[in-house]
Design an enzyme around this catalytic site. Structure first.
Site, PDB file in Angstrom:
ATOM      1  CG  ASN A   1      -1.886   1.125   1.254  1.00  0.00           C
ATOM      2  OD1 ASN A   1      -1.867   1.992   0.369  1.00  0.00           O
ATOM      3  ND2 ASN A   1      -2.741   1.148   2.252  1.00  0.00           N
TER       4      ASN A   1
ATOM      5  CE  LYS B   1      -0.250   2.267   6.796  1.00  0.00           C
ATOM      6  NZ  LYS B   1      -1.607   2.702   6.704  1.00  0.00           N
TER       7      LYS B   1
ATOM      8  NE  ARG C   1      -6.332   1.186  -0.059  1.00  0.00           N
ATOM      9  CZ  ARG C   1      -6.283   2.403   0.475  1.00  0.00           C
ATOM     10  NH1 ARG C   1      -5.160   2.896   0.922  1.00  0.00           N
ATOM     11  NH2 ARG C   1      -7.376   3.127   0.574  1.00  0.00           N
TER      12      ARG C   1
ATOM     13  CG  HIS D   1     -13.475   2.316   3.228  1.00  0.00           C
ATOM     14  ND1 HIS D   1     -14.312   3.239   3.810  1.00  0.00           N
ATOM     15  CD2 HIS D   1     -12.232   2.655   3.613  1.00  0.00           C
ATOM     16  CE1 HIS D   1     -13.593   4.100   4.523  1.00  0.00           C
ATOM     17  NE2 HIS D   1     -12.318   3.763   4.412  1.00  0.00           N
TER      18      HIS D   1
ATOM     19  NE  ARG E   1     -11.375  11.592   5.122  1.00  0.00           N
ATOM     20  CZ  ARG E   1     -11.193  10.331   4.753  1.00  0.00           C
ATOM     21  NH1 ARG E   1     -12.152   9.666   4.151  1.00  0.00           N
ATOM     22  NH2 ARG E   1     -10.052   9.731   4.975  1.00  0.00           N
TER      23      ARG E   1
ATOM     24  CG  ASP F   1     -15.280   6.462  18.418  1.00  0.00           C
ATOM     25  OD1 ASP F   1     -16.180   7.300  18.285  1.00  0.00           O
ATOM     26  OD2 ASP F   1     -15.462   5.330  18.915  1.00  0.00           O
TER      27      ASP F   1
ATOM     28  CD  GLU G   1      -9.132  -2.183   3.720  1.00  0.00           C
ATOM     29  OE1 GLU G   1      -9.310  -1.303   2.887  1.00  0.00           O
ATOM     30  OE2 GLU G   1      -8.875  -1.935   4.918  1.00  0.00           O
TER      31      GLU G   1
HETATM   32  P1  ADP Z   1      -8.325   4.275   9.224  1.00  0.00           P
HETATM   33  O1  ADP Z   1      -9.587   4.787   8.609  1.00  0.00           O
HETATM   34  O2  ADP Z   1      -7.265   5.323   9.349  1.00  0.00           O
HETATM   35  O3  ADP Z   1      -7.852   2.954   8.655  1.00  0.00           O
HETATM   36  P2  ADP Z   1      -8.995   2.705  11.573  1.00  0.00           P
HETATM   37  O4  ADP Z   1      -9.908   1.760  10.872  1.00  0.00           O
HETATM   38  O5  ADP Z   1      -7.712   2.187  12.103  1.00  0.00           O
HETATM   39  O6  ADP Z   1      -8.723   4.009  10.732  1.00  0.00           O
HETATM   40  O7  ADP Z   1      -9.830   3.318  12.788  1.00  0.00           O
HETATM   41  C1  ADP Z   1      -9.325   4.317  13.620  1.00  0.00           C
HETATM   42  C2  ADP Z   1     -10.435   4.713  14.591  1.00  0.00           C
HETATM   43  O8  ADP Z   1     -10.760   3.574  15.400  1.00  0.00           O
HETATM   44  C3  ADP Z   1     -10.046   5.842  15.529  1.00  0.00           C
HETATM   45  O9  ADP Z   1     -11.045   6.848  15.550  1.00  0.00           O
HETATM   46  C4  ADP Z   1      -9.984   5.140  16.862  1.00  0.00           C
HETATM   47  O10 ADP Z   1     -10.368   5.958  17.883  1.00  0.00           O
HETATM   48  C5  ADP Z   1     -11.015   4.043  16.703  1.00  0.00           C
HETATM   49  N1  ADP Z   1     -10.846   3.055  17.783  1.00  0.00           N
HETATM   50  C6  ADP Z   1      -9.817   2.231  17.990  1.00  0.00           C
HETATM   51  N2  ADP Z   1      -9.998   1.556  19.171  1.00  0.00           N
HETATM   52  C7  ADP Z   1     -11.186   1.984  19.698  1.00  0.00           C
HETATM   53  C8  ADP Z   1     -11.944   1.691  20.891  1.00  0.00           C
HETATM   54  N3  ADP Z   1     -11.498   0.801  21.782  1.00  0.00           N
HETATM   55  N4  ADP Z   1     -13.106   2.324  21.090  1.00  0.00           N
HETATM   56  C9  ADP Z   1     -13.547   3.219  20.203  1.00  0.00           C
HETATM   57  N5  ADP Z   1     -12.907   3.538  19.068  1.00  0.00           N
HETATM   58  C10 ADP Z   1     -11.732   2.942  18.822  1.00  0.00           C
END
Ligand code: ADP
Length: 401
Positions: A7, A14, A90, A180, A241, A284, A386
């Site tokens: 990627n 990556k 990717r 996605h 976003r 989050d 993925e």
């Molecule tokens: P990306 O879109 O960059 O691939 P990810 O799929 O890795 O992102 O998701 C990142 C998000 O997942 C962040 O907002 C993070 O806060 C959230 N996240 C990870 N662990 C937790 C958790 N235990 N509770 C709530 N949200 C989480």
């Protein structure tokens, strides 16, 4: 058969080396700060995680570092590069040209190049990655490209067209493409497998919720609608976003604030979403914590996200005229228990029942079923993969050569 999955971003790369015999990840890692004076390299193998600082002036240099790490020193996992049967890349934007994964040829590279306007941050970096990979691994190793939006190419016109003059579709190919796709394809297929049913007989709503998020309606194994649009900005609010909004908001603010197109894009992509609402947090976990501690704006951001997800799921139930399963995936989907509980409970009226105990167990890469045995609609957490999907496509194409 061993497949290297790549990627390539503008300043990062990556990689995962996957042994398709058992689909085991043998090594995975990242080249960060490619192009900077000092780059960061990490690799994880069964022996542990190794990190070092190393100059990677360009993508070719980054691939050299990856190659050396795979075949030598304490990070060595293969004896020679000959063990790598094929490489899968990717690619974010396949436009209307690429409807499935394909072998890289000069023509394919030209096709990806022609779509750079639609993905200016991604497609040029992918081309750099493909070329650099050829420089380092040689032209004899088959390279395959797997497009983020190919899975969405089945959307009907009424779902992918925007209500603007048709000439702009003809002139610039402005339409909904979705993103996605590899993740939505993987989890919808896994969902059918878990249910023990043919995907052709199922209506599934897949919620990929991460820093960037999208929701997709998969009917009979085919995407009929998805929340992201021309770019990954569309849909519902994300980390930074905005998601969709009344287009007049944009023109109003451009007039009042004098924003250029670049400034507008920056604000909508990087300063909006839950970050823009809370004023502080895009993650989050931070939003949930601050909301629990009484931060009213974090609470509002949380509620907006949950409400907008509920509305998208509702839309797609209407679009498919029913739903058999809802799937959560991505960093938030795989981990945010309060969000999943809220969404499940909000669909009680269509017969979703909620298993609170399973909700607490499905976390950190562990999937599970959130719906109770009596639920009319199944709800699952399915960790996405993925890279595995890219490796599977690459294997399939390479085996036919
Ligand atoms: P990306 O879109 O960059 O691939 P990810 O799929 O890795 O992102 O998701 C990142 C998000 O997942 C962040 O907002 C993070 O806060 C959230 N996240 C990870 N662990 C937790 C958790 N235990 N509770 C709530 N949200 C989480």
């Amino acid at each position: 058969m061993k497949i290297l999955v790549i990627n390539a971003g503008s300043s990062s790369l990556k990689f995962q080396l996957i042994d398709m015999n058992g689909e085991v990840v043998i090594a995975k890692g990242t080249c960060g700060r490619v192009g900077a004076e000092i780059g960061e390299f990490d690799i994880k193998t069964e022996k542990g995680k190794f990190e070092k600082e190393v100059a990677m002036p360009d993508h070719t240099a980054a691939f050299q570092v990856v190659k050396e790490a795979l075949i030598s020193g304490e990070t060595k996992v293969i004896d020679s590069l000959d063990e790598i049967s094929a490489i899968g890349h990717r690619v974010v934007q396949g436009g209307s040209i690429f409807k499935e994964s394909t072998l890289v040829t000069d023509e394919v590279i030209e096709g990806i190049k022609s779509l750079c306007d639609l993905a200016p941050l991604h497609n040029p970096a992918h081309i750099q990655g493909i070329n650099a990979c050829m420089d380092v691994f040689g032209k004899d190793v088959p390279e395959v490209v797997v497009f983020d939006n190919a899975f969405h190419s089945t959307m009907p016109e009424e779902a992918y067209m925007f209500g603007i003059p048709y000439e702009y579709y003809e002139k610039y190919k402005i339409r909904r493409y979705g993103f996605h796709g590899t993740s939505h394809r993987y989890v919808s297929a896994e969902c059918a497998k878990i249910m023990g049913k043919d995907i052709k007989d199922l209506k599934i709503i897949t919620c990929h919720l991460g820093n960037g998020s999208s929701i997709t309606a998969v009917k009979g194994g085919k995407v009929i609608d998805t929340s992201m649009g021309l770019t990954p900005l569309d849909g519902f609010i994300m980390g930074t976003r905005s998601g969709n909004l009344d287009p007049s908001v944009v023109t109003f603010l451009q007039e009042k604030e004098g924003w250029t197109p670049a400034e507008t894009s920056n604000i909508l992509n990087k300063k909006s979403g839950v970050f823009g609402i809370s004023g502080k947090y895009s993650d989050d976990r931070d939003i949930l914590k601050a909301a629990a501690e009484g931060d009213a704006r974090a609470e509002l951001a949380k509620k907006m996200l949950w409400y907008q997800i509920r509305k998208y799921i509702g839309q797609y139930i209407a679009a498919m005229q029913g739903v058999d399963a809802i799937v959560f995936t991505g960093g938030i989907g795989e981990n945010s228990q309060p969000l999943r509980q809220n969404i499940c409970e909000s669909f009680g009226y269509i017969g979703v029942t909620f298993n609170a105990e399973e909700n607490t167990k499905a976390i950190k890469g562990k999937g599970g079923e959130l719906s109770g045995p009596d639920s009319k609609v199944k709800v699952y957490v399915i960790p996405t993969n993925e890279e595995l999907m890219i490796a599977r496509d690459t294997k399939e194409i390479a085996e036919k050569l």
